[in-house]
Scaffold this motif. Structure first.
Motif, PDB file in Angstrom:
ATOM      1  N   LYS A  60     -92.254  -6.031  -7.523  1.00  0.00           N
ATOM      2  CA  LYS A  60     -92.106  -6.072  -8.979  1.00  0.00           C
ATOM      3  C   LYS A  60     -90.931  -5.193  -9.364  1.00  0.00           C
ATOM      4  CE  LYS A  60     -96.932  -6.882 -10.171  1.00  0.00           C
ATOM      5  NZ  LYS A  60     -98.110  -6.378 -10.867  1.00  0.00           N
ATOM      6  N   GLU A  61     -90.143  -5.690 -10.318  1.00  0.00           N
ATOM      7  CA  GLU A  61     -89.008  -4.908 -10.808  1.00  0.00           C
ATOM      8  C   GLU A  61     -89.266  -4.460 -12.232  1.00  0.00           C
ATOM      9  OE1 GLU A  61     -85.120  -6.492 -10.002  1.00  0.00           O
ATOM     10  OE2 GLU A  61     -85.746  -7.161  -7.994  1.00  0.00           O
ATOM     11  N   TYR A  62     -88.823  -3.232 -12.509  1.00  0.00           N
ATOM     12  CA  TYR A  62     -89.026  -2.612 -13.815  1.00  0.00           C
ATOM     13  C   TYR A  62     -87.691  -2.093 -14.340  1.00  0.00           C
ATOM     14  CZ  TYR A  62     -93.843  -2.550 -12.202  1.00  0.00           C
ATOM     15  OH  TYR A  62     -95.081  -2.918 -11.734  1.00  0.00           O
ATOM     16  N   GLU A  63     -87.406  -2.384 -15.578  1.00  0.00           N
ATOM     17  CA  GLU A  63     -86.224  -1.830 -16.234  1.00  0.00           C
ATOM     18  C   GLU A  63     -86.633  -0.463 -16.776  1.00  0.00           C
ATOM     19  OE1 GLU A  63     -83.565  -3.343 -19.844  1.00  0.00           O
ATOM     20  OE2 GLU A  63     -83.938  -4.864 -18.295  1.00  0.00           O
ATOM     21  N   VAL A  64     -86.181   0.603 -16.091  1.00  0.00           N
ATOM     22  CA  VAL A  64     -86.600   1.957 -16.467  1.00  0.00           C
ATOM     23  C   VAL A  64     -85.615   2.637 -17.407  1.00  0.00           C
ATOM     24  CG1 VAL A  64     -88.050   2.324 -14.431  1.00  0.00           C
ATOM     25  CG2 VAL A  64     -85.613   2.889 -14.320  1.00  0.00           C
ATOM     26  N   ASN A  65     -84.372   2.184 -17.407  1.00  0.00           N
ATOM     27  CA  ASN A  65     -83.318   2.729 -18.281  1.00  0.00           C
ATOM     28  C   ASN A  65     -83.056   4.214 -18.091  1.00  0.00           C
ATOM     29  OD1 ASN A  65     -82.733   0.252 -19.678  1.00  0.00           O
ATOM     30  ND2 ASN A  65     -84.717   0.509 -20.681  1.00  0.00           N
ATOM     31  N   TRP A  66     -83.267   4.707 -16.885  1.00  0.00           N
ATOM     32  CA  TRP A  66     -83.001   6.126 -16.650  1.00  0.00           C
ATOM     33  C   TRP A  66     -81.514   6.436 -16.761  1.00  0.00           C
ATOM     34  CZ3 TRP A  66     -86.500   6.212 -11.705  1.00  0.00           C
ATOM     35  CH2 TRP A  66     -87.843   6.153 -12.105  1.00  0.00           C
ATOM     36  N   ASP A  67     -80.677   5.414 -16.647  1.00  0.00           N
ATOM     37  CA  ASP A  67     -79.235   5.614 -16.820  1.00  0.00           C
ATOM     38  C   ASP A  67     -78.915   6.086 -18.236  1.00  0.00           C
ATOM     39  OD1 ASP A  67     -80.082   3.094 -17.727  1.00  0.00           O
ATOM     40  OD2 ASP A  67     -78.261   2.061 -17.058  1.00  0.00           O
ATOM     41  N   THR A  68     -79.527   5.484 -19.234  1.00  0.00           N
ATOM     42  CA  THR A  68     -79.247   5.870 -20.618  1.00  0.00           C
ATOM     43  C   THR A  68     -80.132   7.027 -21.087  1.00  0.00           C
ATOM     44  OG1 THR A  68     -80.759   4.170 -21.442  1.00  0.00           O
ATOM     45  CG2 THR A  68     -78.426   3.573 -21.272  1.00  0.00           C
ATOM     46  N   LEU A  69     -81.277   7.221 -20.454  1.00  0.00           N
ATOM     47  CA  LEU A  69     -82.201   8.280 -20.856  1.00  0.00           C
ATOM     48  C   LEU A  69     -81.940   9.613 -20.158  1.00  0.00           C
ATOM     49  CD1 LEU A  69     -85.506   6.187 -20.789  1.00  0.00           C
ATOM     50  CD2 LEU A  69     -84.261   6.977 -22.819  1.00  0.00           C
ATOM     51  N   HIS A  70     -81.052   9.623 -19.159  1.00  0.00           N
ATOM     52  CA  HIS A  70     -80.841  10.787 -18.307  1.00  0.00           C
ATOM     53  C   HIS A  70     -80.640  12.088 -19.077  1.00  0.00           C
ATOM     54  CE1 HIS A  70     -78.834  13.535 -15.493  1.00  0.00           C
ATOM     55  NE2 HIS A  70     -79.575  12.939 -14.569  1.00  0.00           N
ATOM     56  N   ASP A  71     -79.812  12.087 -20.057  1.00  0.00           N
ATOM     57  CA  ASP A  71     -79.474  13.328 -20.760  1.00  0.00           C
ATOM     58  C   ASP A  71     -80.162  13.456 -22.114  1.00  0.00           C
ATOM     59  OD1 ASP A  71     -77.774  14.256 -18.704  1.00  0.00           O
ATOM     60  OD2 ASP A  71     -76.201  12.905 -19.391  1.00  0.00           O
ATOM     61  N   THR A  72     -81.260  12.733 -22.322  1.00  0.00           N
ATOM     62  CA  THR A  72     -81.960  12.819 -23.602  1.00  0.00           C
ATOM     63  C   THR A  72     -83.240  13.637 -23.447  1.00  0.00           C
ATOM     64  OG1 THR A  72     -83.235  10.800 -23.251  1.00  0.00           O
ATOM     65  CG2 THR A  72     -81.095  10.549 -24.327  1.00  0.00           C
ATOM     66  N   GLY A  73     -83.626  14.288 -24.518  1.00  0.00           N
ATOM     67  CA  GLY A  73     -84.871  15.058 -24.543  1.00  0.00           C
ATOM     68  C   GLY A  73     -84.690  16.460 -24.002  1.00  0.00           C
ATOM     69  N   PRO A  74     -85.720  17.273 -24.177  1.00  0.00           N
ATOM     70  CA  PRO A  74     -85.664  18.666 -23.711  1.00  0.00           C
ATOM     71  C   PRO A  74     -85.628  18.758 -22.182  1.00  0.00           C
ATOM     72  CG  PRO A  74     -87.750  18.205 -24.850  1.00  0.00           C
ATOM     73  CD  PRO A  74     -86.937  16.961 -24.881  1.00  0.00           C
ATOM     74  N   GLU A  75     -85.307  19.933 -21.680  1.00  0.00           N
ATOM     75  CA  GLU A  75     -85.248  20.213 -20.248  1.00  0.00           C
ATOM     76  C   GLU A  75     -86.550  19.765 -19.576  1.00  0.00           C
ATOM     77  OE1 GLU A  75     -83.536  21.435 -16.759  1.00  0.00           O
ATOM     78  OE2 GLU A  75     -82.574  21.514 -18.722  1.00  0.00           O
ATOM     79  N   GLY A  76     -86.439  19.073 -18.462  1.00  0.00           N
ATOM     80  CA  GLY A  76     -87.607  18.629 -17.712  1.00  0.00           C
ATOM     81  C   GLY A  76     -88.130  17.258 -18.108  1.00  0.00           C
TER      82      GLY A  76
END
Length: 138
Positions: A60-76
């Motif tokens: 199964k493949e999932y679009e996780v979008n970690w490429d665009t989410l990488h630098d968003t949100g607080p530390e951790g």
């Protein structure tokens, strides 16, 4: 060639012994199309494969979008996303081209085997990664 034979008595079967089915292994693969992707933290898509008896039984493949989410949100936050994904899917091993030392450390603490430096066809990498995981469990 030096062959080894096991003696049998009349009460023993001469048929080949049955082998128990192998433990299913769940691997997550950073994918770009049909190939292994480069960096885990910036993956756009992840595949989750279940491998049993040397074959992929589920993919199964999932679009996780970690490429665009990488630098968003607080530390951790970003590592939290990845950890949540791994836990939700019961992942035993992660296959990717690269992951930073903090993420490798996090995966190790979770009991997830990081398999880095992977390239080429993703399905081949899934089969190889599952085999590595099984060998390390022996």
């Amino acid at each position: 060639m030096n062959e080894q034979h096991t003696p049998t008595s009349d009460s023993q079967s001469t048929a080949a012994p049955r082998t128990a089915p192998s433990t299913p292994v769940v691997v997550a693969i950073n994918v770009i199309g049909d190939s292994v992707g480069a960096g885990l933290g910036r993956a756009h898509s992840m595949a989750v494969a279940t491998v049993a008896d040397g074959a992929i039984s589920e993919w199964k493949e999932y679009e996780v979008n970690w490429d665009t989410l990488h630098d968003t949100g607080p530390e951790g936050t970003h590592h939290g996303r990845i950890v949540r994904f791994l836990r939700e899917h019961g992942v035993n091993a992660v296959i990717t081209g690269h992951a930073g030392p903090p993420m490798v450390n996090t995966m190790s603490k979770l009991g997830v085997l990081p398999l880095l430096g992977a390239a080429g066809p993703a399905r081949d990498a899934a089969l190889a990664g599952a085999q590595i995981w099984l060998e390390q469990q022996r």
